[in-house]
Design an enzyme around this catalytic site. Structure first.
Site: not given
Ligand SMILES: NC(=O)c1ccc[n+]([C@@H]2O[C@H](COP(=O)([O-])OP(=O)(O)OC[C@H]3O[C@@H](n4cnc5c(N)ncnc54)[C@H](O)[C@@H]3O)[C@@H](O)[C@H]2O)c1
Length: 694
Positions: A66, A108, A128
């Site tokens: 991210a 992902e 994560e």
């Protein structure tokens, strides 16, 4: 080639469309990347001339996660899930071509693709959990469907990446490719088309999860196996629950469950603390008046003075990083003993399978022992780790000054002495700095770099850079007794001593801190470090500590003698409460007229930790630490403060400084002890309704 957004290009190679992400440095999933992928897929999907799509990345890595700068900001469209749905539902095969690291959201993305190819050096992971979260864009639902529940649990709960060979073996990628990656991705897509392979949507796969279905014992077993490492953290349990959902629920319901579990984590104090800490650690690298482009000494060779407990460990750090290091001792015997310990350490690591025998020899080969001081003449940094006595330190630094090359950094590992006074023994105090390692020096990540009054910017920048190079987390602090970490620890220790005299036995005091999340309490820690060290220092300074002195007088020096504040079974490290010590404490309390009572958990916790916060406030006001978050980094990496509580300053803010200050005043009133006077900064912030961190 069409530019879809600032960071995504669409290109055509025959009938294969290539979407290339170019968002340096790590191709993070910023909103313009998501937008570009979304728009590019729509274009490729509707272009009749396109039969397949390849997603690849420019630069040094595939999408590595991210965009951390978007954390905490309102979400922008399209969401990652919307992009992934579009990829997965694309009527044409989509192939991910992976190099570098496909991490978090990056992995992902690849899991929504129908096929995945990667280069030999590629790495794949879902980290994560390290931010107290779980992969929230289908990662917990798709990964088990390709690699099976057990492997998925291991990857998601540890957060550690796997390499390409393993990824191929477990079915995470379809092929390892070499040569030009985009070309290899296109070739793979063409093969898929030629062989008319079906669109492999991971959401529809069931064969890998079938063996775990209806078998809660698999998850129970896994929970047990990670219980120790995950104690106190919230995210690992939610990760496990999400994988369980992947196994037991239809895909869409599983995705819903993943979202619930993710949201719960996002709002949890544990994840807030872990995300705060992630930035705190990066912030610690920044020194306001020492810009990034400050010239540093290029460290090609290091030297360490003293081959004792610390010197040996410090030398290992350099050898581990591939930097040759010379170790200087007073006598051959001490040198042999010191280097023998180093070798034994490496061999123990090799015995656990974490180093090859060849690695051991290579590292030992980088460590050169000598009693000849001239050997340091070509070292770029010299780190002194001799006895903790000022006259000896000064003598050593005068010698270093005479022998070391002009631009070498001269560092001291002192834990209590004045770095400025040590620097004054040289004619180049600007080259002198403290590098305060923590024991065991080859293991502990924290490095307190102590800036002297005259340390030059280049010396500071070099100490910070070399710290990172040898795998440490360097934090810059100023000169004062105990620097940041030990100065705060001392305050905690004073209350720990008082608490046992007032009626809380050592094991109760320790348990409050281990329940809080520390790996051990103050008394077990003293037993591990050895009680004789402090005893000798107290005798030298003419001070006493009634309970500790009496324990030492019995020859109880801690774990190494089988007894200290606690007793230990032979070969065991578990502290066992000892009536002998409890009697000593009761006797001392009686002699000092201290009334004993039962003390509750809350009081013990506050009395141990609030004084640390208060000292932290003084440290900040005196500018010994640059910022409050640096203090937190020191406590997490140097003293085992639980990362899911952020560090003492973050923790105090989360309680509210007014509550902390008022409770300190209540203890002051109750005890009549000035110890509890709130630091002026704490008082001001509490009055203003502010926190240390804003
Ligand atoms: N032990 C810890 O936990 C710890 C932690 C942080 C900092 N420190 C600091 O590190 C330094 C070393 O501590 P240690 O625990 O390794 O001590 P140690 O006693 O284990 O080792 C000191 C070594 O220095 C050698 N030495 C002494 N004078 C010398 C000289 N003039 N020239 C060359 N070698 C000399 C000694 O022979 C000995 O091997 C001290 O300043 C200490 O305060 C220790």
């Amino acid at each position: 080639m069409t530019k879809i957004t600032q960071s995504v290009d669409l290109d055509r190679r025959g009938h294969v469309a290539v979407l290339t992400v170019n968002n340096p440095p790590v191709n993070a999933l910023s909103s313009h990347v998501r937008q570009g992928l979304h728009e590019g897929l729509i274009q490729a999907g509707s272009d009749a001339a396109v039969q397949a799509v390849v997603i690849a990345c420019a630069g040094r890595t595939f999408i590595a996660g991210a965009d951390i700068t978007e954390f905490g900001k309102p979400p922008t469209e399209p969401s990652l899930n919307a992009v992934l749905d579009l990829i997965e539902n694309c009527p044409k095969p989509v192939v991910a071509a992976i190099h570098g690291t496909a991490l978090g959201g990056g992995l992902e993305v690849t899991l929504a693709c129908h096929y995945r190819v990667g280069v030999k050096g590629a790495r794949f992971g879902l980290p994560e959990v390290k931010l107290g979260l779980l992969p929230g864009a289908g990662g917990t639902q798709r990964l088990p469907r390709v690699v099976g529940a057990q492997k998925a649990l291991q990857m998601i709960v540890s957060g550690d990446p796997i390499g390409a060979d393993e990824a191929l073996k477990v079915g995470l990628i379809d092929e390892i490719v070499d040569g030009d990656l985009t070309a290899a991705g296109v070739a793979f897509a063409e093969k898929v088309l030629a062989e008319k392979r079906p669109l492999k949507k991971i959401r529809d796969l069931t064969d890998k999860i079938a063996p775990a279905k209806g078998k809660p014992e698999i998850f129970a077993e896994f929970r047990k196996s990670v219980a120790r490492q995950t104690r106190g953290f919230r995210a690992p349990e939610n990760c496990i629950k999400a994988v369980e959902a992947a196994v037991e629920l239809p895909f869409d319901q599983g995705i819903k469950r993943e979202r619930e579990l993710f949201t719960e984590l996002m709002n949890s104090p544990e994840s807030k603390a872990q995300r705060y800490f992630f930035f705190a650690e990066r912030e610690a690298a920044k020194i306001p008046d020492v810009p990034n482009n400050t010239p540093v000494v290029d460290i090609k060779k290091a030297a360490v003075i003293g081959a004792g407990t610390m010197g040996g460990g410090i030398a290992m750090n350099f050898a581990n990083a591939g930097i040759p290091v010379t170790v200087v001792e007073m006598a051959q015997e001490a040198l042999d003993r010191g280097l023998g310990v180093v070798r034994k350490n490496y061999e123990a690591t090799a015995a656990r399978g974490r180093l090859t025998p060849a690695d051991v020899e290579k590292r030992m080969g980088l460590i050169q022992g000598t009693t000849d001081w001239k050997a340091i003449a070509d070292a770029d940094i010299v780190i002194e780790a001799v006895f903790e006595e000022m006259p000896i330190k000064k003598e050593v630094f005068a010698k270093l000054d005479a022998i070391a090359k002009p631009d070498a950094v001269l560092a001291t590992n002192t834990s209590t002495l004045d770095v400025d006074e040590i620097a004054s023994a040289t004619k180049r105090p600007e080259s002198v700095i403290g590098t305060h390692f923590f024991s065991p020096a080859n293991v502990m990540r924290l490095l307190e770099n102590v800036r002297g009054a005259k340390s030059s910017k280049s010396t500071v920048a070099t100490a910070m850079a070399v710290g990172r190079r040898i795998g440490k987390v360097p934090v810059l602090v100023g000169v004062c007794y105990g620097f940041v970490g030990n100065r705060m620890l001392h305050q905690r220790g004073l209350q720990a001593e008082k608490l046992i005299l007032e009626g809380a036995p050592p094991h109760q005091v320790d348990k409050v801190l281990t329940d809080f999340g520390f790996p051990m309490g103050p008394f077990a820690m003293s037993d591990l470090a050895g009680l004789d060290v402090g005893w000798r220092i107290r005798k030298g300074r003419g001070v006493t500590s009634a309970v500790a002195d009496r324990i030492c007088e019995l020859g109880r020096f801690g774990q190494k003698t089988g007894a200290g504040y606690f007793r230990y079974e032979k070969g065991e490290r578990a502290p066992i409460p000892d009536p002998v010590v409890e009697q000593i404490i009761a006797d001392v309390a009686k002699e000092q007229g201290i009334a004993r009572r039962q003390i509750g958990v809350e009081e013990i916790q506050q009395r141990l930790l609030y004084p640390m916060v208060n000292e932290g406030a003084k440290i900040l006001e005196e500018k010994i630490a640059i910022r409050a978050s640096d203090i937190d980094v020191i406590w997490v990496y140097g003293y085992g403060w639980p990362i899911y509580r952020g560090g003492p300053m973050f923790w105090a803010d989360s309680i509210g400084l007014k509550a902390v200050r008022d409770q300190m005043l209540a203890y002051k009133k109750q005890s009549g002890d000035d110890f509890w006077t709130p630091a002026p900064l704490l008082d001001r912030l509490a009055e203003a309704g502010k926190g240390f961190l804003g």
